[in-house]
Design a protein around this motif. Structure first.
Motif, short mmCIF file in Angstrom:
data_model
loop_
_atom_site.label_atom_id
_atom_site.label_comp_id
_atom_site.label_asym_id
_atom_site.label_seq_id
_atom_site.Cartn_x
_atom_site.Cartn_y
_atom_site.Cartn_z
N GLY A 1 -34.33 -67.72 148.87
CA GLY A 1 -34.01 -68.25 147.55
C GLY A 1 -32.55 -68.58 147.37
O GLY A 1 -32.10 -68.80 146.26
N SER B 1 -29.33 -71.07 148.16
CA SER B 1 -28.99 -72.39 148.67
C SER B 1 -27.96 -72.20 149.77
O SER B 1 -27.35 -71.13 149.89
CB SER B 1 -28.46 -73.27 147.54
N ASP C 1 -30.98 -69.06 143.44
CA ASP C 1 -31.58 -70.01 142.49
C ASP C 1 -31.25 -69.63 141.05
O ASP C 1 -30.99 -70.50 140.21
CB ASP C 1 -33.10 -70.09 142.70
N GLN D 1 -27.66 -70.56 140.34
CA GLN D 1 -27.56 -72.01 140.22
C GLN D 1 -28.05 -72.48 138.85
O GLN D 1 -27.42 -73.32 138.21
CB GLN D 1 -28.39 -72.69 141.34
#
Length: 184
Positions: A156, A158, A164, A167
């Motif tokens: 999960g 990046s 995530d 983000q």
């Protein structure tokens, strides 16, 4: 479909038109032949460089095929027109004429120019490292990076280091800041 000049005459075309058509075909054929001959390799050994003894000349040619032109780099010295290649051809012929063995001639040139002068370098520890292990190390490094990237995405995260959730929060903060900075 194009018709031959003979067919043009049979069809009743004027003889001059038939000659023009034949001339065009001949010109095309000549161009194709010229291109075919131009693409063949040119051998740069001049008649003045050749040895009188055919056996010695054959040995010199075999040696020349194994030696790289230092200017052209992907041609043998026999195929190259470069002045350095000519000098190397003459040097090889001098050494062969003097009675040196093929191995002695190659050793002399390697001592002077390094292994790069050989189109097929000799097997040594350096070449084993370069051609034996380096490709495997490169493939292993690429596979390691691919595994790391796959695991990072699966977890999960990046590839730039944010999860995530992080983000999404960052995007929400940026959206609120953009709304606040808009004139009302």
């Amino acid at each position: 479909m194009r018709k031959s000049p003979a067919f043009a005459v049979l069809r009743g075309l004027h003889a001059e038109e038939a000659r023009r058509a034949a001339s065009k075909h001949a010109a095309r054929l000549g161009l194709v032949c010229l291109l075919a001959f131009a693409s063949t390799p040119a051998f740069a050994v001049n008649p003045g460089e050749q040895l009188a003894d055919p056996a010695l000349e054959a040995r010199a040619r075999d040696l020349g095929a194994e030696l790289r032109c230092m200017v052209c780099q992907n041609q043998s010295i026999d195929d190259s027109d470069a002045p350095l290649a000519k000098d190397l051809r003459l040097l090889v012929r001098e050494r062969v004429k003097a009675g040196d063995s093929d191995e002695a001639v190659l050793d002399f040139l390697v001592a002077r120019y390094g292994d790069f002068v050989l189109l097929r370098p000799r097997f040594r520890l350096e070449t084993l490292l370069l051609w034996g292990f380096a490709p495997f190390l490169l493939v292993a490094g690429l596979l390691g990076y691919a595994v790391w990237a796959f695991r990072a995405r699966r977890a999960g995260r990046s590839l730039d280091g944010l999860t995530d959730d992080e983000q999404a929060r960052l995007e929400a903060l940026l959206a609120r800041e953009a709304e606040a900075s808009r004139p009302s």
